[in-house]
Design an enzyme around this catalytic site. Structure first.
Site, PDB file in Angstrom:
ATOM      1  N   TYR A  23     -80.878   6.409  27.317  1.00  0.00           N
ATOM      2  CA  TYR A  23     -80.501   5.389  28.310  1.00  0.00           C
ATOM      3  C   TYR A  23     -80.424   5.968  29.732  1.00  0.00           C
ATOM      4  CZ  TYR A  23     -77.327   2.113  30.702  1.00  0.00           C
ATOM      5  OH  TYR A  23     -76.730   1.268  31.606  1.00  0.00           O
ATOM      6  N   ASP A  43     -85.636  19.538  19.168  1.00  0.00           N
ATOM      7  CA  ASP A  43     -84.174  19.561  19.190  1.00  0.00           C
ATOM      8  C   ASP A  43     -83.692  20.684  20.095  1.00  0.00           C
ATOM      9  OD1 ASP A  43     -81.364  20.032  18.152  1.00  0.00           O
ATOM     10  OD2 ASP A  43     -82.002  18.360  16.885  1.00  0.00           O
ATOM     11  N   ILE A  44     -82.650  20.416  20.859  1.00  0.00           N
ATOM     12  CA  ILE A  44     -82.117  21.466  21.740  1.00  0.00           C
ATOM     13  C   ILE A  44     -81.491  22.618  20.942  1.00  0.00           C
ATOM     14  CG2 ILE A  44     -81.706  20.056  23.809  1.00  0.00           C
ATOM     15  CD1 ILE A  44     -78.700  19.949  22.867  1.00  0.00           C
ATOM     16  N   LYS A  93     -72.963  10.495  21.414  1.00  0.00           N
ATOM     17  CA  LYS A  93     -71.990   9.933  22.380  1.00  0.00           C
ATOM     18  C   LYS A  93     -71.055   8.843  21.844  1.00  0.00           C
ATOM     19  CE  LYS A  93     -75.001   6.274  24.011  1.00  0.00           C
ATOM     20  NZ  LYS A  93     -75.431   5.419  25.108  1.00  0.00           N
ATOM     21  N   ASN A 131     -74.214  19.282  17.716  1.00  0.00           N
ATOM     22  CA  ASN A 131     -75.155  18.732  18.696  1.00  0.00           C
ATOM     23  C   ASN A 131     -74.743  19.046  20.123  1.00  0.00           C
ATOM     24  OD1 ASN A 131     -77.494  16.654  18.804  1.00  0.00           O
ATOM     25  ND2 ASN A 131     -76.593  16.477  16.754  1.00  0.00           N
ATOM     26  N   SER A 164     -68.121  13.404  31.170  1.00  0.00           N
ATOM     27  CA  SER A 164     -67.636  12.033  31.024  1.00  0.00           C
ATOM     28  C   SER A 164     -66.210  11.922  31.540  1.00  0.00           C
ATOM     29  CB  SER A 164     -67.662  11.692  29.532  1.00  0.00           C
ATOM     30  OG  SER A 164     -66.938  10.515  29.268  1.00  0.00           O
ATOM     31  N   TYR A 190     -65.572  13.779  20.313  1.00  0.00           N
ATOM     32  CA  TYR A 190     -66.581  13.614  21.364  1.00  0.00           C
ATOM     33  C   TYR A 190     -66.052  14.170  22.690  1.00  0.00           C
ATOM     34  CZ  TYR A 190     -69.281  11.505  25.111  1.00  0.00           C
ATOM     35  OH  TYR A 190     -70.016  11.323  26.266  1.00  0.00           O
ATOM     36  N   LYS A 225     -67.186  17.557  25.092  1.00  0.00           N
ATOM     37  CA  LYS A 225     -67.513  17.585  26.526  1.00  0.00           C
ATOM     38  C   LYS A 225     -66.649  18.616  27.258  1.00  0.00           C
ATOM     39  CE  LYS A 225     -70.789  14.569  26.631  1.00  0.00           C
ATOM     40  NZ  LYS A 225     -72.165  14.996  26.934  1.00  0.00           N
TER      41      LYS A 225
HETATM   42  P1  NAD Z   1     -78.441   8.261  24.728  1.00  0.00           P
HETATM   43  O1  NAD Z   1     -78.045   8.408  23.311  1.00  0.00           O
HETATM   44  O2  NAD Z   1     -79.191   7.046  25.141  1.00  0.00           O
HETATM   45  O3  NAD Z   1     -79.285   9.537  25.191  1.00  0.00           O
HETATM   46  C1  NAD Z   1     -79.134  10.797  24.590  1.00  0.00           C
HETATM   47  C2  NAD Z   1     -80.542  11.290  24.269  1.00  0.00           C
HETATM   48  O4  NAD Z   1     -80.473  12.588  23.699  1.00  0.00           O
HETATM   49  C3  NAD Z   1     -81.263  10.398  23.259  1.00  0.00           C
HETATM   50  O5  NAD Z   1     -82.559  10.141  23.741  1.00  0.00           O
HETATM   51  C4  NAD Z   1     -81.297  11.243  21.983  1.00  0.00           C
HETATM   52  O6  NAD Z   1     -82.431  10.940  21.202  1.00  0.00           O
HETATM   53  C5  NAD Z   1     -81.310  12.652  22.545  1.00  0.00           C
HETATM   54  N1  NAD Z   1     -80.710  13.685  21.697  1.00  0.00           N
HETATM   55  C6  NAD Z   1     -79.518  13.648  21.048  1.00  0.00           C
HETATM   56  N2  NAD Z   1     -79.302  14.811  20.400  1.00  0.00           N
HETATM   57  C7  NAD Z   1     -80.374  15.609  20.660  1.00  0.00           C
HETATM   58  C8  NAD Z   1     -80.736  16.927  20.283  1.00  0.00           C
HETATM   59  N3  NAD Z   1     -79.942  17.659  19.495  1.00  0.00           N
HETATM   60  N4  NAD Z   1     -81.910  17.434  20.735  1.00  0.00           N
HETATM   61  C9  NAD Z   1     -82.727  16.686  21.526  1.00  0.00           C
HETATM   62  N5  NAD Z   1     -82.438  15.431  21.902  1.00  0.00           N
HETATM   63  C10 NAD Z   1     -81.274  14.902  21.482  1.00  0.00           C
HETATM   64  O7  NAD Z   1     -77.127   8.421  25.616  1.00  0.00           O
HETATM   65  P2  NAD Z   1     -76.894   8.183  27.174  1.00  0.00           P
HETATM   66  O8  NAD Z   1     -75.984   7.040  27.318  1.00  0.00           O
HETATM   67  O9  NAD Z   1     -78.193   8.204  27.893  1.00  0.00           O
HETATM   68  O10 NAD Z   1     -76.059   9.489  27.496  1.00  0.00           O
HETATM   69  C11 NAD Z   1     -76.655  10.664  28.031  1.00  0.00           C
HETATM   70  C12 NAD Z   1     -75.583  11.730  28.168  1.00  0.00           C
HETATM   71  O11 NAD Z   1     -74.551  11.242  29.016  1.00  0.00           O
HETATM   72  C13 NAD Z   1     -74.898  12.145  26.876  1.00  0.00           C
HETATM   73  O12 NAD Z   1     -74.658  13.522  26.921  1.00  0.00           O
HETATM   74  C14 NAD Z   1     -73.590  11.372  26.896  1.00  0.00           C
HETATM   75  O13 NAD Z   1     -72.591  12.024  26.168  1.00  0.00           O
HETATM   76  C15 NAD Z   1     -73.288  11.371  28.380  1.00  0.00           C
HETATM   77  N6  NAD Z   1     -72.430  10.256  28.783  1.00  0.00           N
HETATM   78  C16 NAD Z   1     -72.766   8.980  28.465  1.00  0.00           C
HETATM   79  C17 NAD Z   1     -71.949   7.913  28.832  1.00  0.00           C
HETATM   80  C18 NAD Z   1     -72.275   6.507  28.417  1.00  0.00           C
HETATM   81  O14 NAD Z   1     -71.354   5.685  28.357  1.00  0.00           O
HETATM   82  N7  NAD Z   1     -73.525   6.153  28.182  1.00  0.00           N
HETATM   83  C19 NAD Z   1     -70.769   8.169  29.548  1.00  0.00           C
HETATM   84  C20 NAD Z   1     -70.460   9.477  29.895  1.00  0.00           C
HETATM   85  C21 NAD Z   1     -71.299  10.515  29.498  1.00  0.00           C
HETATM   86  C1  WQD Z   2     -64.647  -0.705  27.931  1.00  0.00           C
HETATM   87  C2  WQD Z   2     -63.482  -1.671  27.811  1.00  0.00           C
HETATM   88  C3  WQD Z   2     -62.429  -1.641  25.643  1.00  0.00           C
HETATM   89  C4  WQD Z   2     -65.913  -3.183  23.445  1.00  0.00           C
HETATM   90  C5  WQD Z   2     -66.522   4.783  26.309  1.00  0.00           C
HETATM   91  C6  WQD Z   2     -66.236   6.214  25.947  1.00  0.00           C
HETATM   92  C7  WQD Z   2     -66.390   7.089  27.147  1.00  0.00           C
HETATM   93  C8  WQD Z   2     -67.753   6.883  27.818  1.00  0.00           C
HETATM   94  C9  WQD Z   2     -68.029   5.448  28.078  1.00  0.00           C
HETATM   95  C10 WQD Z   2     -69.292   8.478  26.943  1.00  0.00           C
HETATM   96  C11 WQD Z   2     -62.276  -1.093  27.061  1.00  0.00           C
HETATM   97  C12 WQD Z   2     -63.092  -2.981  25.907  1.00  0.00           C
HETATM   98  C13 WQD Z   2     -65.059  -2.725  24.443  1.00  0.00           C
HETATM   99  C14 WQD Z   2     -65.628  -4.415  22.807  1.00  0.00           C
HETATM  100  C15 WQD Z   2     -63.677  -4.646  24.205  1.00  0.00           C
HETATM  101  N1  WQD Z   2     -68.821   7.332  26.965  1.00  0.00           N
HETATM  102  N2  WQD Z   2     -63.971  -3.456  24.814  1.00  0.00           N
HETATM  103  N3  WQD Z   2     -64.523  -5.107  23.231  1.00  0.00           N
HETATM  104  O1  WQD Z   2     -64.024   2.935  25.955  1.00  0.00           O
HETATM  105  O2  WQD Z   2     -64.081   2.849  28.499  1.00  0.00           O
HETATM  106  O3  WQD Z   2     -65.570   4.384  27.294  1.00  0.00           O
HETATM  107  O4  WQD Z   2     -67.844   4.688  26.876  1.00  0.00           O
HETATM  108  O5  WQD Z   2     -68.914   9.440  27.510  1.00  0.00           O
HETATM  109  O6  WQD Z   2     -66.240   8.387  26.702  1.00  0.00           O
HETATM  110  O7  WQD Z   2     -64.919   6.299  25.438  1.00  0.00           O
HETATM  111  O8  WQD Z   2     -66.043   1.995  27.197  1.00  0.00           O
HETATM  112  O9  WQD Z   2     -67.467   0.023  26.954  1.00  0.00           O
HETATM  113  O10 WQD Z   2     -66.322   0.965  24.896  1.00  0.00           O
HETATM  114  O11 WQD Z   2     -64.954  -0.183  26.641  1.00  0.00           O
HETATM  115  O12 WQD Z   2     -62.700  -5.322  24.531  1.00  0.00           O
HETATM  116  O13 WQD Z   2     -66.346  -4.851  21.911  1.00  0.00           O
HETATM  117  O14 WQD Z   2     -63.906  -2.796  27.025  1.00  0.00           O
HETATM  118  O15 WQD Z   2     -61.228  -1.806  24.967  1.00  0.00           O
HETATM  119  O16 WQD Z   2     -61.129  -1.628  27.676  1.00  0.00           O
HETATM  120  P1  WQD Z   2     -64.779   3.023  27.197  1.00  0.00           P
HETATM  121  P2  WQD Z   2     -66.285   0.683  26.364  1.00  0.00           P
END
Ligand code: NAD
Ligand code: WQD
Length: 340
Positions: free
Chosen positions: A10, A57-58, A83, A98, A123, A147, A151
């Site tokens: 994403y 894979d990384i 994630k 991972n 995050s 998770y 991080k």
């Molecule tokens: P995502 O799952 O869409 O992207 C992660 C990508 O990494 C995927 O394409 C997956 O196929 C690949 N992947 C996973 N494990 C792998 C491995 N071992 N080797 C090679 N490829 C691998 O997630 P995203 O939302 O794009 O998140 C990207 C990064 O940002 C992640 O590290 C996630 O923890 C971090 N992050 C995401 C959010 C969020 O809410 N989306 C919030 C904070 C931090």
């Molecule tokens: C947002 C708000 C829920 C779903 C998570 C991870 C965080 C980061 C981002 C990776 C909260 C409420 C949610 C639903 C709901 N990811 N909610 N009904 O929990 O802030 O963060 O994603 O790093 O680490 O914890 O995001 O989108 O899940 O929730 O009411 O079906 O929506 O309670 O208040 P969150 P979220």
């Protein structure tokens, strides 16, 4: 050339698009465990540039050595990882393997190849339940699930690495809640199964894939009782990576930044904004709080502005309009989309 691990996912796909538009050369490394190759095809169509990628894979050290020896890589943007908070509680070993071991293998390969510039996806979860908001980078860190711990561990490993060898240039980006999609509607978030996150769930209710949103908790100490978060447009986030990388070309050491808008929206405010953007009703019902959730979380993004010159450009309205465009063009995500 920039190696983008997890570049098909994403945030990765949006960042690859931004990098290509800025004239950078990239190589994506992804094992596609949570991504579809179509995301890269679409980035290629949108930019008119080829997106070179390696499936792998990384955690595969030999593969990484090949990648670094066969391509002129000077920096890495490291998205690859797992994630899902709930899943991490069920499968902690997978998450540590991972996210933590994967980063160790990656950094070791970088070290062997003498590539010492990395931007890491952290995050806001590393702040645990903050004592106050808005959250600044120097707030205490804490993790409440595997998770989040993964991080935090990686952040600490990267700090130690920079101490051991001053050639390392590291940026730790703490994302708040990434949402939205590229405004073409061609790439976006495509969660597997039932979405864990709010905005994809709301969007699937609006399109008719799910019946009703469960709102987790209406008894928080917030304006309307529902949880408050700092939603940030994925395109703004992508731009932050470009700026962090540029900063590292001039600075060594570790540099940590919050990437958020600084504004908090409640669950009900998000539902309302989505209804307005989509002109559809989003049915919801109240449920008990979700375990591990906190009342409010939003950034003080001043450090990123002062140091990187980065600020979020897009507001909640644009986040929802773009999510809806992506959802409408791809009702079932990438899998059976009729778009090429
Ligand atoms: P995502 O799952 O869409 O992207 C992660 C990508 O990494 C995927 O394409 C997956 O196929 C690949 N992947 C996973 N494990 C792998 C491995 N071992 N080797 C090679 N490829 C691998 O997630 P995203 O939302 O794009 O998140 C990207 C990064 O940002 C992640 O590290 C996630 O923890 C971090 N992050 C995401 C959010 C969020 O809410 N989306 C919030 C904070 C931090
Ligand atoms: C947002 C708000 C829920 C779903 C998570 C991870 C965080 C980061 C981002 C990776 C909260 C409420 C949610 C639903 C709901 N990811 N909610 N009904 O929990 O802030 O963060 O994603 O790093 O680490 O914890 O995001 O989108 O899940 O929730 O009411 O079906 O929506 O309670 O208040 P969150 P979220």
């Amino acid at each position: 050339m920039i190696l983008v691990t997890g570049g098909a996912g994403y945030i990765g796909s949006h960042t690859v698009l931004t990098l290509l538009e800025a004239g950078q050369d990239v190589l994506v490394l992804d094992n596609f465990c949570n991504a579809n190759k179509k995301s890269l095809e679409r980035v290629s169509a949108l930019t008119g540039r080829e997106v070179p990628w390696v499936e792998g894979d990384i955690r595969d050290a030999a593969l990484l050595d090949d990648v670094f020896s066969q391509h002129e890589i000077d920096s890495v943007i490291h998205f690859a990882g797992l994630k899902a908070v709930g899943e991490s509680v069920q499968k902690p070993l997978d998450y540590f393997d991972n996210n933590v071991n994967g980063t160790l293998v990656l950094c070791s390969a970088m070290s062997r190849a003498d590539v010492k510039k990395i931007v890491f996806s952290s995050s806001a979860t590393v702040y645990g339940d903050p004592a106050s908001v808005p959250i600044r980078e120097n707030f205490p860190t804490a993790a409440t699930n595997p998770y989040g711990r993964s991080k935090l561990m990686v952040e600490e490993i990267l700090q130690d690495l920079a101490v051991s060898d001053p050639q390392w240039r590291i940026s730790v980006l703490r994302y708040f809640n990434p949402v939205g999609a590229h405004d073409s509607g061609m790439i976006g978030e495509d969660p597997n199964g039932i979405p864990n996150n709010l905005v994809p769930f709301v969007s699937q209710v609006a399109i008719g894939r799910r019946e009703v949103l469960s709102v987790f908790g209406n008894d928080y100490d917030t304006t309307d009782g529902t949880g408050v978060r700092d939603y940030i447009h994925v395109t703004d986030l992508a731009k932050g990576h470009l700026m962090a990388l540029d900063y590292l070309s001039r600075h060594d050491g570790v540099h940590t930044f919050n990437l958020g808008t600084g504004k908090g929206y409640s669950v009900l405010e998000v539902v309302q904004a989505f209804e307005k953007a989509s002109d559809r009703k989003v049915a919801y019902e109240f449920h008990p709080r979700r375990a591990g959730d906190i009342a409010r979380c939003y950034a003080d993004p001043a450090h990123a502005e002062e140091v990187l010159g980065w600020t979020a450009e897009f507001d909640i309205e644009k986040m929802m309009v773009d999510t809806w465009r992506w959802q409408q063009k791809n009702p079932n995500g990438y899998s059976d989309s009729t778009l090429s």
